[in-house]
Design a protein around this motif. Structure first.
Motif, PDB file in Angstrom:
ATOM      1  N   LEU A 469      58.826 -62.686  56.855  1.00  0.00           N
ATOM      2  CA  LEU A 469      57.451 -62.559  56.397  1.00  0.00           C
ATOM      3  C   LEU A 469      57.319 -63.061  54.961  1.00  0.00           C
ATOM      4  O   LEU A 469      58.232 -62.918  54.151  1.00  0.00           O
ATOM      5  CB  LEU A 469      56.993 -61.102  56.466  1.00  0.00           C
ATOM      6  CG  LEU A 469      56.740 -60.522  57.856  1.00  0.00           C
ATOM      7  CD1 LEU A 469      56.421 -59.038  57.747  1.00  0.00           C
ATOM      8  CD2 LEU A 469      55.621 -61.256  58.558  1.00  0.00           C
ATOM      9  N   VAL A 473      52.391 -61.619  51.759  1.00  0.00           N
ATOM     10  CA  VAL A 473      51.885 -60.950  52.967  1.00  0.00           C
ATOM     11  C   VAL A 473      52.458 -59.536  53.054  1.00  0.00           C
ATOM     12  O   VAL A 473      51.742 -58.577  53.353  1.00  0.00           O
ATOM     13  CB  VAL A 473      52.242 -61.758  54.234  1.00  0.00           C
ATOM     14  CG1 VAL A 473      51.958 -60.958  55.501  1.00  0.00           C
ATOM     15  CG2 VAL A 473      51.470 -63.069  54.266  1.00  0.00           C
ATOM     16  N   VAL A 477      50.526 -55.933  53.175  1.00  0.00           N
ATOM     17  CA  VAL A 477      50.749 -55.036  54.314  1.00  0.00           C
ATOM     18  C   VAL A 477      51.162 -53.644  53.847  1.00  0.00           C
ATOM     19  O   VAL A 477      50.637 -52.632  54.319  1.00  0.00           O
ATOM     20  CB  VAL A 477      51.806 -55.617  55.280  1.00  0.00           C
ATOM     21  CG1 VAL A 477      52.258 -54.573  56.285  1.00  0.00           C
ATOM     22  CG2 VAL A 477      51.245 -56.823  56.025  1.00  0.00           C
ATOM     23  N   GLU A 508      55.613 -62.136  62.589  1.00  0.00           N
ATOM     24  CA  GLU A 508      54.260 -62.106  62.027  1.00  0.00           C
ATOM     25  C   GLU A 508      53.346 -61.119  62.749  1.00  0.00           C
ATOM     26  O   GLU A 508      52.281 -60.764  62.230  1.00  0.00           O
ATOM     27  CB  GLU A 508      53.633 -63.507  62.063  1.00  0.00           C
ATOM     28  CG  GLU A 508      54.174 -64.487  61.042  1.00  0.00           C
ATOM     29  CD  GLU A 508      55.544 -65.044  61.428  1.00  0.00           C
ATOM     30  OE1 GLU A 508      56.198 -65.653  60.566  1.00  0.00           O
ATOM     31  OE2 GLU A 508      55.949 -64.884  62.606  1.00  0.00           O
ATOM     32  N   VAL A 511      52.005 -58.069  60.848  1.00  0.00           N
ATOM     33  CA  VAL A 511      50.895 -58.146  59.893  1.00  0.00           C
ATOM     34  C   VAL A 511      49.652 -57.481  60.480  1.00  0.00           C
ATOM     35  O   VAL A 511      48.944 -56.747  59.805  1.00  0.00           O
ATOM     36  CB  VAL A 511      50.602 -59.613  59.525  1.00  0.00           C
ATOM     37  CG1 VAL A 511      49.404 -59.699  58.592  1.00  0.00           C
ATOM     38  CG2 VAL A 511      51.830 -60.254  58.883  1.00  0.00           C
ATOM     39  N   GLU A 512      49.403 -57.741  61.755  1.00  0.00           N
ATOM     40  CA  GLU A 512      48.232 -57.171  62.423  1.00  0.00           C
ATOM     41  C   GLU A 512      48.448 -55.704  62.785  1.00  0.00           C
ATOM     42  O   GLU A 512      47.508 -54.910  62.773  1.00  0.00           O
ATOM     43  CB  GLU A 512      47.918 -57.975  63.690  1.00  0.00           C
ATOM     44  CG  GLU A 512      46.614 -57.592  64.361  1.00  0.00           C
ATOM     45  CD  GLU A 512      46.315 -58.451  65.576  1.00  0.00           C
ATOM     46  OE1 GLU A 512      45.242 -58.277  66.173  1.00  0.00           O
ATOM     47  OE2 GLU A 512      47.162 -59.298  65.928  1.00  0.00           O
ATOM     48  N   PRO A 514      51.072 -53.152  61.485  1.00  0.00           N
ATOM     49  CA  PRO A 514      52.235 -52.675  60.716  1.00  0.00           C
ATOM     50  C   PRO A 514      52.703 -51.285  61.117  1.00  0.00           C
ATOM     51  O   PRO A 514      53.874 -50.947  60.966  1.00  0.00           O
ATOM     52  CB  PRO A 514      51.737 -52.690  59.268  1.00  0.00           C
ATOM     53  CG  PRO A 514      50.251 -52.596  59.374  1.00  0.00           C
ATOM     54  CD  PRO A 514      49.889 -53.314  60.627  1.00  0.00           C
TER      55      PRO A 514
END
Length: 580
Positions: A469, A473, A477, A508, A511-512, A514
């Protein structure tokens, strides 16, 4: 598609629009109009009223049957893919991306057919054959544009993606260079000129930024967050900023770690602030360390704003060398939020007619508190205490800290911060490193939310970065979900390995969702095993979010997943038994 077929295709579209207009004028009943209205182009005027200007995915629709299931959406995605790839001859990758990343358009498409029929895919295929769509709608949605933005970009004379071959060619240049398709919508929104460039121009601009000494990943990040860099010639102010960062031996490092899509960047202001900091005595290693500790110094404020603050400080009696020392001791005072607090505190003290010598003394002794304080106005304080301004002046002069305790909007929380013991020193150092401001409300709150020693938090943070990551970002997060760093490093690593190696999802995906890292290993193993079993039998959408797979309640998981297949309940029980 042959030229004759293309002409026939366009004719069908315009005939459909004409039929809709005729039907509207003659007041044909809704039931007879339902098939015609479902494919009218919202940007074609079909009746003279404003409602006809909506694109068809926002037009009135019928809903057949019960709730739209995942299987139905899967069928609709397949039908749209077949239409784009086989009928319209888009490449496999383009057709797949558009069909799998335009959920609103897919839902609207499903509302055009009777979902009670068994073969939804066949119904949609037939619908698309006789009812041409505006292909720019799902295309723009797949680029990350919101529905409200899409309607602004649709044009009367553009219906097929092939109608604007130049736009599509430049879209492919960005894709092939490595810019994520879902981010290209931001580029289109902020720098539409880019999509009108002749062949070779866009690529040459991207390569020109590489020649500044920036790696390709950095160029991708920079132009994604700052699309205006691709408009016109090479941005001279950005070039100057890169030059200064290279002199500090940190160009790629700083741009890679600290640029954020949540902020906007004016490179002229960034350059101005860096030059101001140099004038204030921050040279080489000092400036490098300052920018790493407070990256927002050049992301939020500009030299002009700082000069306004300095002008006020000079007027109350501070000398320039004293201001220089204050900035060196408290560089956070250049942050936009801190500058506003300083100006507010100055205004407060001047309104109660505080002597300039006293104001200077307060600034020099309590700058940390001033930078983090949010003060009520003198009128509100006097009203609360039922005293006059002269009395407030006397109280503060006798006890300077009363300025904060009486006027603070947050009831002394910032004063309490100064009394925290040194056990929090490492944790505070970690929080400062990821962008929290010293002595701010956010810092106070974060000290309570982040569980663990500073070195443990740093180790867990680094674990996420090493997994693939982006540093910036990860910063965003963990600020959004600080509790994910309360798990031991080895547990975080195991969960990431399960995500990548067992489920087959990219890192990734965290990210949406966590909070995936907060669920137990048992829950994750059970849910993943069931989902994979259903996926192998085409009983679920192949790329659901982690929040849907792991985060929903047990009742909903049983209803939407386990019971969606005849053999699901038995398989679920077998999975649970095998793990005991």
């Amino acid at each position: 598609m042959s030229q004759v077929a293309m002409m026939r295709f366009r004719a069908q579209f315009h005939i459909g629009v004409a039929l809709s207009s005729i039907a509207h004028r003659t007041h044909v009943s809704k039931s007879k109009l339902s098939t015609v209205r479902c494919f009218q182009s919202g940007r074609f005027v079909c009746g003279g009223d404003e409602s006809s200007l909506r694109h068809w995915s926002q037009s009135p629709t019928r809903v057949f049957g019960n709730r739209v299931s995942r299987a139905m959406k899967n069928e609709a995605q397949k039908a749209l893919f077949d239409y784009l790839h086989h009928t319209r001859t888009l490449s496999f990758v383009d057709a797949e991306h558009i069909s799998h990343n335009s959920p609103r358009f897919i839902s609207s498409l499903l509302s055009k057919v009777d979902t009670r029929k068994e073969d939804i895919s066949q119904s949609l295929t037939k619908f698309l054959r006789y009812n041409p769509i505006n292909e720019f709608e799902p295309f723009f949605e797949s680029l990350g544009l919101r529905p409200s933005e899409i309607s602004r970009f649709l044009q009367r004379d553009l219906v097929l993606l092939s109608d604007d071959s130049v736009l599509f060619e430049n879209f492919h240049v960005l894709c092939n260079y490595g810019i994520p398709r879902s981010k290209i919508g931001c580029v289109y929104k902020e720098a539409r000129e880019v999509f009108g460039y002749e062949n070779g121009i866009l690529l040459s601009k991207l390569e020109a930024y590489e020649r500044l000494g920036l790696g390709k990943p950095i160029v991708i990040k920079v132009v994604t967050y700052c699309p205006s860099l691709l408009v016109g010639g090479i941005d001279s102010e950005f070039v100057a900023v890169v030059g200064k960062l290279k002199d500090l031996d940190m160009a790629c490092d700083w741009l890679g770690k600290y640029l954020s899509d949540r902020k906007t960047y004016n490179w002229g202001s960034v350059l101005e602030t860096m030059e101001l900091l140099e004038k204030m005595g921050f040279k080489e290693e000092k400036l490098s360390g300052l920018l790493k500790t407070y990256p927002d110094l050049v992301g939020e404020t500009s030299g002009k704003k700082a000069y306004v603050m300095f002008d006020k400080l000079l007027k109350v009696g501070l000398q320039m060398n004293e201001i220089d020392k204050l900035v060196r001791d408290h560089p956070e005072m250049l942050l936009e939020k801190s500058a506003k607090s300083i100006l507010a505190a100055l205004k407060y003290m001047m309104r109660i007619r505080m002597e300039k010598e006293f104001i200077v003394s307060i600034l020099q002794q309590h700058m940390k508190l001033i930078c983090s304080s949010s003060l009520l106005g003198p009128k509100a304080v006097c009203s609360k205490l039922k005293i006059r301004r002269e009395e407030l002046h006397r109280i503060i002069k006798e006890e300077p800290l009363k300025l904060f305790s009486l006027a603070s909007k947050t009831t002394n929380r910032r004063i309490e911060l100064d009394s925290l013991d040194f056990r929090n020193a490492e944790k505070r150092a970690f929080l400062l490193k990821i962008g929290y401001v010293e002595n701010s409300d956010e810092m106070v709150s974060a000290l309570k939310k982040f569980q663990g020693r500073g070195d443990e938090l740093q180790e867990r943070f680094d674990c996420l970065v090493k997994a693939g990551l982006d540093y910036n970002v990860v910063t965003e997060v963990v600020k959004r979900a600080p509790h994910i760093l309360s798990r031991p490093k080895d547990v975080i690593e195991k969960k990431i390995n399960l995500l990548k190696d067992y489920l087959g999802y990219p890192v990734e995906s965290l990210v949406e969702s966590p909070t995936y890292l907060c669920y137990s290993m048992e829950r994750i193993n059970h849910r993943f095993s069931m989902y994979i079993w259903l996926r192998e039998r085409d009983a679920v959408v192949p790329r659901l979010t982690l929040g849907t797979i792991v985060g929903i309640s047990n009742t909903r998981f049983l209803s939407y997943f386990v019971n969606s297949h005849p053999e699901g309940p038995a398989t679920w029980e077998s999975i649970k038994k095998s793990s005991t």
